[in-house]
Scaffold this active site. Sequence first.
Site, PDB file in Angstrom:
ATOM      1  N   CYS A 402      36.160  37.342  38.725  1.00  0.00           N
ATOM      2  CA  CYS A 402      35.575  37.047  37.422  1.00  0.00           C
ATOM      3  C   CYS A 402      35.638  35.547  37.105  1.00  0.00           C
ATOM      4  O   CYS A 402      34.866  34.792  37.687  1.00  0.00           O
ATOM      5  CB  CYS A 402      36.231  37.917  36.346  1.00  0.00           C
ATOM      6  SG  CYS A 402      35.163  38.101  34.927  1.00  0.00           S
ATOM      7  N   HIS A 528      36.023  43.394  38.301  1.00  0.00           N
ATOM      8  CA  HIS A 528      37.469  43.491  38.578  1.00  0.00           C
ATOM      9  C   HIS A 528      37.752  44.661  39.530  1.00  0.00           C
ATOM     10  O   HIS A 528      38.058  45.767  39.067  1.00  0.00           O
ATOM     11  CB  HIS A 528      38.230  43.715  37.265  1.00  0.00           C
ATOM     12  CG  HIS A 528      38.170  42.543  36.332  1.00  0.00           C
ATOM     13  ND1 HIS A 528      39.119  41.551  36.339  1.00  0.00           N
ATOM     14  CD2 HIS A 528      37.263  42.196  35.391  1.00  0.00           C
ATOM     15  CE1 HIS A 528      38.809  40.644  35.421  1.00  0.00           C
ATOM     16  NE2 HIS A 528      37.684  41.013  34.837  1.00  0.00           N
ATOM     17  N   GLU A 530      40.267  45.289  41.219  1.00  0.00           N
ATOM     18  CA  GLU A 530      41.673  45.738  41.187  1.00  0.00           C
ATOM     19  C   GLU A 530      41.868  47.012  40.373  1.00  0.00           C
ATOM     20  O   GLU A 530      42.786  47.780  40.615  1.00  0.00           O
ATOM     21  CB  GLU A 530      42.596  44.633  40.653  1.00  0.00           C
ATOM     22  CG  GLU A 530      42.285  44.091  39.265  1.00  0.00           C
ATOM     23  CD  GLU A 530      41.239  42.980  39.269  1.00  0.00           C
ATOM     24  OE1 GLU A 530      40.578  42.795  40.307  1.00  0.00           O
ATOM     25  OE2 GLU A 530      41.081  42.331  38.232  1.00  0.00           O
TER      26      GLU A 530
HETATM   27  N1  GLN Z   1      36.007  33.898  30.669  1.00  0.00           N
HETATM   28  C1  GLN Z   1      35.064  34.443  31.565  1.00  0.00           C
HETATM   29  C2  GLN Z   1      33.971  35.234  30.863  1.00  0.00           C
HETATM   30  O1  GLN Z   1      34.114  35.596  29.721  1.00  0.00           O
HETATM   31  C3  GLN Z   1      35.745  35.303  32.607  1.00  0.00           C
HETATM   32  C4  GLN Z   1      36.403  36.529  32.087  1.00  0.00           C
HETATM   33  C5  GLN Z   1      37.332  37.187  33.055  1.00  0.00           C
HETATM   34  O2  GLN Z   1      37.877  36.546  33.963  1.00  0.00           O
HETATM   35  N2  GLN Z   1      37.562  38.478  32.892  1.00  0.00           N
HETATM   36  O3  GLN Z   1      32.958  35.513  31.446  1.00  0.00           O
END
Ligand code: GLN
Length: 558
Positions: A402, A528, A530
């Site tokens: 992300c 994600h 994970e």
């Molecule tokens: N801050 C970034 C976004 O809002 C990544 C978010 C995250 O790592 N879950 O897209």
Amino acid sequence: MESNENNVKFIFVTGGVLSGIGKGVTTASIAKLLQFRGYNIKIMKIDPYLNIDPGTMNPIEHGEVFVTDQTWTFKPVDDSKFNICEIDLDFGTYERFTGIEAHPSENITSGQIYLSVILRERKGSYLGRTVQIIPHITDYIKQRIWDVASRDPSLDVILVEIGGTVGDIEAMPFLEAVRQLAREEGRSRVAFVHVTLVPYMASVGEFKTKPTQHSVRTLQGLGLQPDIVVCRAERELTEQAEKKVALFCNLPEERVISNPDIPSIYQLPLSFEKQDLGRIIVSHLGLEQREPETASWSKIAESFENPTESVCIAMPGKYTTLSDSYKSINEALTHAAAMCSAQVEVKWIETEERCDIDCLNEDLCDVDGILLTPGFGERGVEGMINAAVISLDSKIPFLGICYGAQLGTVAFARHLMGWPGSHTTEVDSNSLYPVVDLMDEQKSTENKGGTMRLGGHEVKIREGTNLFNLYKTTDTRERFRHRYHLIERYVSRMSEKGMVVSAHDTTGDIINAIELTDHPFWIGVQYHPEFKSQPGEPHPLYLGLIKAALAYKSERKK
Ligand code: GLN
């Protein structure tokens, strides 16, 4: 449904003495004992804080925010609604132990309860009456538990973990609600499990049971007699200590269970099984005794023992002071390593302090892989970008999750495309090369809670990519939590230097994954993975990272 139409039984798990003594793992392990016997279970968690969900909390405050696949539309009253996919990190433990996907309505917070009751009062639902904690708040808490029961009539047992520690002011209405529920249902349909700490004083060679005695007394003062006391301790309790706890807690000795330090949390259900806890719970709840089927779980638990080698993964980021901030990532790495008979050692790098290329080169010279962490905001970002720059040059296997993928792209733009000042607009809204920007759907969003692009979404993987080789399919589903995304018009130009978009969402508007052609393992994902990793069934991306890291390590040694 307001009463027990489907005959479901309940196990309520409370905690004493200290927070953070593994109540979540204990709850999940008890659930596992019931699953060993073929019982159909669900785990709920009550969090006494006033937030509607943990989504707006800093991970240092409360650990990782777990994301569910499903979205729950929480409607405190008909004309108000909130989408919830962000729940307590203990649900990650529950999913990893039971393999059952959590539904967000299974996480109750005080915020949800109070908001519902207060908005109903304004609607006139309690006309003529004084609205009070008892019965209105407690009734609504019970209703929320019944709602979960009625969604699945085949459930045999619902386990409810009550967050915090007995004696906390904010948990009182919940303890009162479960006391009432037990009274209404009949004590034989309900088991109370109290998880407490029994410190071992090495200097005198003795277990100290006094804190446990006090916390059980507090519980009894609230009208709750524990049926089982689980004692968290450095080592297995001696018979003498067990006797003492049993005596003061008014329990037969067999109902005092040790929860000692063990090499892997996945062994806990087996340790409980050895202490006969499965039989005791089944008999207490009046369920039929069945032969436990533990073989496949034992095999999984064993895979975490006796690793033949170790692999070091660096995690540059900003929430490095609390390992629970990246709980599911740590677990996913462990699952993947166990599959390779290896043990993973995580090297945390606090990138606010370690931010320039020279010190990061020093930090990263002895690691086998880099996992660039998810996150938000400006703090520690330059160090994360520089760590990614190093991965581009050095061929260290790299997985960006992300924010990690977004910052990996910024590193690529600055370092290989030669775009100075390239950035995400989350940090620099005036960047000349804003390679990461707000998603269109986010541009009109004002509220922060529950408004990101959240939960499970379909992912379309491009054939012929490294990502496809890992997943071996073009269609998958992953969990998301973001406001920003990679901007296609910049990323498409990056293809001249070897960047490939390897996955999109179903509309084709949101880039879901990127990779590099001339790097042994360099992948960034907008989602994600994970959250979907299971012991014995690691996520392909984490397995890919660990395999690449092991290969890099053996290459480095030559
Ligand atoms: N801050 C970034 C976004 O809002 C990544 C978010 C995250 O790592 N879950 O897209």
